[in-house]
Scaffold this active site. Sequence first.
Site, PDB file in Angstrom:
ATOM      1  N   SER A 202       0.847  -1.196   0.000  1.00 32.74           N
ATOM      2  CA  SER A 202       0.000   0.000   0.000  1.00 32.74           C
ATOM      3  C   SER A 202       0.882   1.245   0.000  1.00 32.74           C
ATOM      4  O   SER A 202       1.782   1.363   0.834  1.00 32.74           O
ATOM      5  CB  SER A 202      -0.870  -0.023   1.254  1.00 32.74           C
ATOM      6  OG  SER A 202      -1.653   1.133   1.322  1.00 32.74           O
ATOM      7  N   CYS A 328      -7.334   1.076  13.022  1.00 32.34           N
ATOM      8  CA  CYS A 328      -8.701   0.609  12.800  1.00 32.34           C
ATOM      9  C   CYS A 328      -9.409   0.294  14.115  1.00 32.34           C
ATOM     10  O   CYS A 328     -10.623   0.299  14.160  1.00 32.34           O
ATOM     11  CB  CYS A 328      -8.687  -0.638  11.927  1.00 32.34           C
ATOM     12  SG  CYS A 328      -7.682  -0.445  10.486  1.00 32.34           S
TER      13      CYS A 328
HETATM   14  N1  PLP Z   1      -2.525  -4.830   5.866  1.00 36.78           N
HETATM   15  C1  PLP Z   1      -1.828  -4.280   6.863  1.00 36.78           C
HETATM   16  C2  PLP Z   1      -0.815  -5.110   7.588  1.00 36.78           C
HETATM   17  C3  PLP Z   1      -2.049  -2.952   7.219  1.00 36.78           C
HETATM   18  O1  PLP Z   1      -1.343  -2.418   8.223  1.00 36.78           O
HETATM   19  C4  PLP Z   1      -3.013  -2.200   6.523  1.00 36.78           C
HETATM   20  C5  PLP Z   1      -3.316  -0.812   6.910  1.00 36.78           C
HETATM   21  O2  PLP Z   1      -3.202  -0.440   8.056  1.00 36.78           O
HETATM   22  C6  PLP Z   1      -3.703  -2.826   5.459  1.00 36.78           C
HETATM   23  C7  PLP Z   1      -3.440  -4.141   5.171  1.00 36.78           C
HETATM   24  C8  PLP Z   1      -4.724  -2.089   4.660  1.00 36.78           C
HETATM   25  O3  PLP Z   1      -4.092  -1.222   3.745  1.00 36.78           O
HETATM   26  P1  PLP Z   1      -4.930  -0.052   3.074  1.00 36.78           P
HETATM   27  O4  PLP Z   1      -5.157   0.976   4.125  1.00 36.78           O
HETATM   28  O5  PLP Z   1      -4.048   0.461   1.980  1.00 36.78           O
HETATM   29  O6  PLP Z   1      -6.166  -0.653   2.557  1.00 36.78           O
END
Ligand code: PLP
Length: 391
Positions: A202, A328
């Site tokens: 990301s 989150c």
């Molecule tokens: N996977 C992990 C380990 C993350 O830390 C995050 C975001 O905090 C995501 C996936 C999700 O990424 P995005 O915010 O780009 O959808």
Amino acid sequence: MNLTKDVVYVDNNATTRVAPEVIEAMMPFLADYYGNASSIHRFGGQVRHAIDEARARLAGLLGAAPGEIVFTSCGTESDNAAILSALENDVARRKVVTTRVEHPAILGLCTALQKRGYHIEYCPVNGKGMICLDRLCEMIDDQTAIVSVMWANNETGNIYPVINLADIAHEHGALFHTDAVQAVGKVPIDLARTKIDFLSLSGHKLHAPKGVGALYIRRGTKFNPFQIGGHQEGGLRAGTENVAGIVGLGRAALLAAENMEEERTRVAALRDRLEAGLLATCPNARVNGNPPSRLPNTTNISFEFVEGESILLMLDQFGIAASSGSACTSGSLEPSHVLRAMGVPYTAAHGSIRFSLSRYNTDAEIDLILEKMPPIIRRLRDISPFGRDQL
Ligand code: PLP
């Protein structure tokens, strides 16, 4: 709107500052070069060329071939696309093996898949948050379509042995996906030397903007597009490209590749000084995670018998931005699912703070946190009857 940007920002696992070099690279594609990469004319062609360059730069950071990179909108999309594709491509296998400490981008999808009749197995972790490898190996069988294990955990920073796990998944004919959203740009990755089939990343976690991500798909691995429509991204991800975002991600990848070694050492030294200082000055504090195998920028510390949310609010008054658990779960009083999976006692899980640093943090900022934290913890324990009784 009343905006503030004076901040000591130690919440980089939530999102990162867009690097000035990245903004500079993106601006022409917002202001002047607004063509559509699919157009036949030169105005579109130059945009296509910029996307190709970004793809090559990102591939370079990952040790991949440019043709193995598909740009997406975020890490969540990449995670969903990989797992759903694996299930669609091998309908006889209806099982997904993953862990209890994945990001909600994986766990939420798995819950939805379970409701659709798929079988999901969640591997437990030990008290340090490390995966119980024997248990994981037992779970992988000839019913398993895909194994998904994150490269690094967003809350503790723990790094998992994904290269070995990909080999094990392949021995059972299963595909292997890793959510490397927290790892890319922070630790070296050389996909050519691995059997990993899919890797998610990301932009906004490595100093590129929000709204752009990528999925690595190993050459030869079957992939069913998640987003269906036009022929963009070689037909693997429909939708007009977020050109400025993609260019920004390419530039961020180049920056990460150029500076990784030096930054890893410098950021880890700042993190270690912060961690050691807090443990020395705040009684009843302990590190959550596995320091020998951890991202260089992350420390997760439990301050027992106080509420993490209260610590965050008091830090905020001094302009210090940290996090309790993952972004989150902030705002909810439920202890983080990662700390619960590790068996961290309730009183400690509630008082956990994640400090996640970046190349932009300074020694002076660490000094400020080290100055402010001990009185904050003392004061919160003084006013908490729970804290007073326990100490
Ligand atoms: N996977 C992990 C380990 C993350 O830390 C995050 C975001 O905090 C995501 C996936 C999700 O990424 P995005 O915010 O780009 O959808």
